[in-house]
Design a protein around this motif. Structure first.
Motif, PDB file in Angstrom:
ATOM      1  N   PRO A  93       0.822  -1.202   0.000  1.00 23.09           N
ATOM      2  CA  PRO A  93       0.000   0.000   0.000  1.00 23.09           C
ATOM      3  C   PRO A  93       0.863   1.262   0.000  1.00 23.09           C
ATOM      4  N   GLY A  94       0.553   2.172  -0.889  1.00 22.82           N
ATOM      5  CA  GLY A  94       1.260   3.440  -0.994  1.00 22.82           C
ATOM      6  C   GLY A  94       2.569   3.350  -1.759  1.00 22.82           C
ATOM      7  N   ALA A  95       2.931   2.180  -2.298  1.00 27.96           N
ATOM      8  CA  ALA A  95       4.190   2.034  -3.027  1.00 27.96           C
ATOM      9  C   ALA A  95       3.995   2.448  -4.480  1.00 27.96           C
ATOM     10  N   HIS A  96       5.028   3.017  -5.043  1.00 28.90           N
ATOM     11  CA  HIS A  96       5.009   3.400  -6.455  1.00 28.90           C
ATOM     12  C   HIS A  96       5.882   2.417  -7.215  1.00 28.90           C
ATOM     13  N   VAL A  97       5.357   1.877  -8.278  1.00 30.92           N
ATOM     14  CA  VAL A  97       6.105   0.924  -9.083  1.00 30.92           C
ATOM     15  C   VAL A  97       6.387   1.569 -10.429  1.00 30.92           C
ATOM     16  N   LEU A  98       7.676   1.638 -10.767  1.00 31.56           N
ATOM     17  CA  LEU A  98       8.096   2.190 -12.045  1.00 31.56           C
ATOM     18  C   LEU A  98       8.535   1.021 -12.916  1.00 31.56           C
ATOM     19  N   VAL A  99       7.846   0.805 -13.998  1.00 28.80           N
ATOM     20  CA  VAL A  99       8.178  -0.284 -14.893  1.00 28.80           C
ATOM     21  C   VAL A  99       8.849   0.299 -16.120  1.00 28.80           C
ATOM     22  N   ASN A 100      10.046  -0.156 -16.382  1.00 28.72           N
ATOM     23  CA  ASN A 100      10.826   0.323 -17.510  1.00 28.72           C
ATOM     24  C   ASN A 100      10.217  -0.185 -18.816  1.00 28.72           C
ATOM     25  N   ARG A 101      10.394   0.598 -19.886  1.00 29.63           N
ATOM     26  CA  ARG A 101       9.822   0.218 -21.184  1.00 29.63           C
ATOM     27  C   ARG A 101      10.443  -1.081 -21.684  1.00 29.63           C
ATOM     28  N   ALA A 102      11.703  -1.315 -21.366  1.00 24.71           N
ATOM     29  CA  ALA A 102      12.373  -2.528 -21.828  1.00 24.71           C
ATOM     30  C   ALA A 102      11.738  -3.781 -21.226  1.00 24.71           C
ATOM     31  N   MET A 103      11.045  -3.635 -20.099  1.00 22.21           N
ATOM     32  CA  MET A 103      10.434  -4.788 -19.457  1.00 22.21           C
ATOM     33  C   MET A 103       9.105  -5.164 -20.088  1.00 22.21           C
ATOM     34  N   THR A 104       8.572  -4.329 -20.959  1.00 23.25           N
ATOM     35  CA  THR A 104       7.286  -4.630 -21.557  1.00 23.25           C
ATOM     36  C   THR A 104       7.407  -5.490 -22.806  1.00 23.25           C
ATOM     37  N   VAL A 105       8.622  -5.723 -23.265  1.00 24.19           N
ATOM     38  CA  VAL A 105       8.823  -6.535 -24.463  1.00 24.19           C
ATOM     39  C   VAL A 105       8.625  -7.999 -24.102  1.00 24.19           C
ATOM     40  N   SER A 106       7.832  -8.686 -24.889  1.00 25.64           N
ATOM     41  CA  SER A 106       7.597 -10.095 -24.594  1.00 25.64           C
ATOM     42  C   SER A 106       8.616 -10.931 -25.349  1.00 25.64           C
ATOM     43  N   TYR A 107       9.146 -11.917 -24.667  1.00 24.43           N
ATOM     44  CA  TYR A 107      10.103 -12.822 -25.297  1.00 24.43           C
ATOM     45  C   TYR A 107       9.340 -13.989 -25.895  1.00 24.43           C
ATOM     46  N   ASP A 108       9.524 -14.198 -27.164  1.00 22.14           N
ATOM     47  CA  ASP A 108       8.972 -15.393 -27.782  1.00 22.14           C
ATOM     48  C   ASP A 108      10.075 -16.009 -28.635  1.00 22.14           C
ATOM     49  N   GLY A 109      10.946 -16.717 -27.940  1.00 25.23           N
ATOM     50  CA  GLY A 109      12.033 -17.412 -28.621  1.00 25.23           C
ATOM     51  C   GLY A 109      13.170 -16.473 -28.984  1.00 25.23           C
ATOM     52  N   ILE A 110      13.957 -16.925 -29.947  1.00 27.43           N
ATOM     53  CA  ILE A 110      15.129 -16.170 -30.372  1.00 27.43           C
ATOM     54  C   ILE A 110      14.730 -14.880 -31.095  1.00 27.43           C
ATOM     55  N   ALA A 111      13.611 -14.896 -31.801  1.00 27.47           N
ATOM     56  CA  ALA A 111      13.159 -13.690 -32.503  1.00 27.47           C
ATOM     57  C   ALA A 111      12.801 -12.590 -31.507  1.00 27.47           C
ATOM     58  N   THR A 123      14.064 -12.271 -28.481  1.00 29.66           N
ATOM     59  CA  THR A 123      15.309 -11.833 -27.867  1.00 29.66           C
ATOM     60  C   THR A 123      16.044 -10.860 -28.778  1.00 29.66           C
ATOM     61  N   ILE A 124      16.077 -11.160 -30.066  1.00 27.44           N
ATOM     62  CA  ILE A 124      16.723 -10.259 -31.032  1.00 27.44           C
ATOM     63  C   ILE A 124      15.960  -8.945 -31.107  1.00 27.44           C
ATOM     64  N   ARG A 125      14.647  -9.020 -31.118  1.00 28.83           N
ATOM     65  CA  ARG A 125      13.831  -7.803 -31.152  1.00 28.83           C
ATOM     66  C   ARG A 125      14.068  -6.959 -29.900  1.00 28.83           C
ATOM     67  N   HIS A 126      14.164  -7.610 -28.755  1.00 28.56           N
ATOM     68  CA  HIS A 126      14.428  -6.921 -27.490  1.00 28.56           C
ATOM     69  C   HIS A 126      15.803  -6.250 -27.520  1.00 28.56           C
ATOM     70  N   PHE A 127      16.813  -6.959 -28.013  1.00 24.96           N
ATOM     71  CA  PHE A 127      18.155  -6.403 -28.115  1.00 24.96           C
ATOM     72  C   PHE A 127      18.183  -5.199 -29.054  1.00 24.96           C
ATOM     73  N   CYS A 128      17.525  -5.322 -30.209  1.00 22.76           N
ATOM     74  CA  CYS A 128      17.475  -4.203 -31.156  1.00 22.76           C
ATOM     75  C   CYS A 128      16.740  -3.007 -30.564  1.00 22.76           C
ATOM     76  N   ASP A 129      15.719  -3.260 -29.774  1.00 22.74           N
ATOM     77  CA  ASP A 129      14.986  -2.174 -29.125  1.00 22.74           C
ATOM     78  C   ASP A 129      15.878  -1.428 -28.133  1.00 22.74           C
ATOM     79  N   ILE A 130      16.660  -2.175 -27.366  1.00 26.11           N
ATOM     80  CA  ILE A 130      17.568  -1.549 -26.413  1.00 26.11           C
ATOM     81  C   ILE A 130      18.632  -0.737 -27.142  1.00 26.11           C
ATOM     82  N   VAL A 131      19.218  -1.309 -28.186  1.00 27.69           N
ATOM     83  CA  VAL A 131      20.242  -0.578 -28.954  1.00 27.69           C
ATOM     84  C   VAL A 131      19.641   0.681 -29.562  1.00 27.69           C
TER      85      VAL A 131
END
Length: 186
Positions: free
Chosen positions: A20-38, A40-48
């Motif tokens: 109660p009363g806590a603030h949660v900050l979720v980074n945009r990089a955490m919203t990427v869903s991993y579905d296999g190697i594709a 992971t590559i998409r996540h890496f390209c997004d970070i770069v």
């Protein structure tokens, strides 16, 4: 943000309970869903992609000093006898640059890089703050605002040791270049 007392789970890495009363900050990089190697590559390209502008900002802040030093060193070496002799032998300009000029310019540039590491770390604090990147700079800024002195001391210790370790590594590189005979003409 879910209701109080519920659990958040993102990528099976972050597992926290919202109080109660806590603030949660979720980074945009955490919203990427991993579905296999594709995914992971998409996540890496997004970070770069999202780190491109902060990296360019850091590079552009320190680049003029390196460009000026390289230009001055090159202009000073143009009158050296060994370079004039190599040119008189008929060496092509690219071979002259890569085999004779560049090996003698690299050590002073490495030295300047070692001297500028502290400034680069200080610039990273500003860049992290401007771009909202969660890193040591943002942690230091928040600790400064909260007057959290143990965190600041730890950050100063880590950054100081990092600069010392990098300068030590540069000294080893200098020794190897000298042992290889790259610095014979300098």
């Amino acid at each position: 943000i879910p209701a109080t007392g519920t659990r958040l789970r993102a990528h099976h890495v972050l597992d926290l309970e919202v109080q109660p009363g806590a603030h949660v900050l979720v980074n945009r990089a955490m919203t990427v869903s991993y579905d296999g190697i594709a995914g992971t590559i998409r996540h890496f390209c997004d970070i770069v992609w999202h780190l491109t502008l902060p990296a360019v900002t850091l590079v552009m802040a320190g680049a003029p000093a390196f460009v000026l030093l390289a230009r001055d060193l090159t202009a000073g070496m143009q009158r050296q006898e060994w370079l004039i002799a190599a040119r008189a032998k008929g060496l092509s300009e690219p071979r002259l640059v890569y085999r004779h000029l560049l090996p003698n310019i690299i050590p002073p540039l490495l030295t300047l890089f070692g001297l500028r590491l502290g400034a680069i770390a200080g610039g990273a604090i500003v860049v992290e703050r401007v771009f909202g990147i969660p890193g040591l700079g943002l942690l230091g800024f928040e600790a400064l605002r909260a007057r959290d002195y143990p965190v600041l001391q730890a950050l100063f210790l880590v950054s100081g040791l990092s600069v010392l370790a990098a300068n030590f590594a540069l000294e080893i590189v200098h020794l190897r270049l000298r042992a290889r005979g790259t610095l014979d003409h300098a």
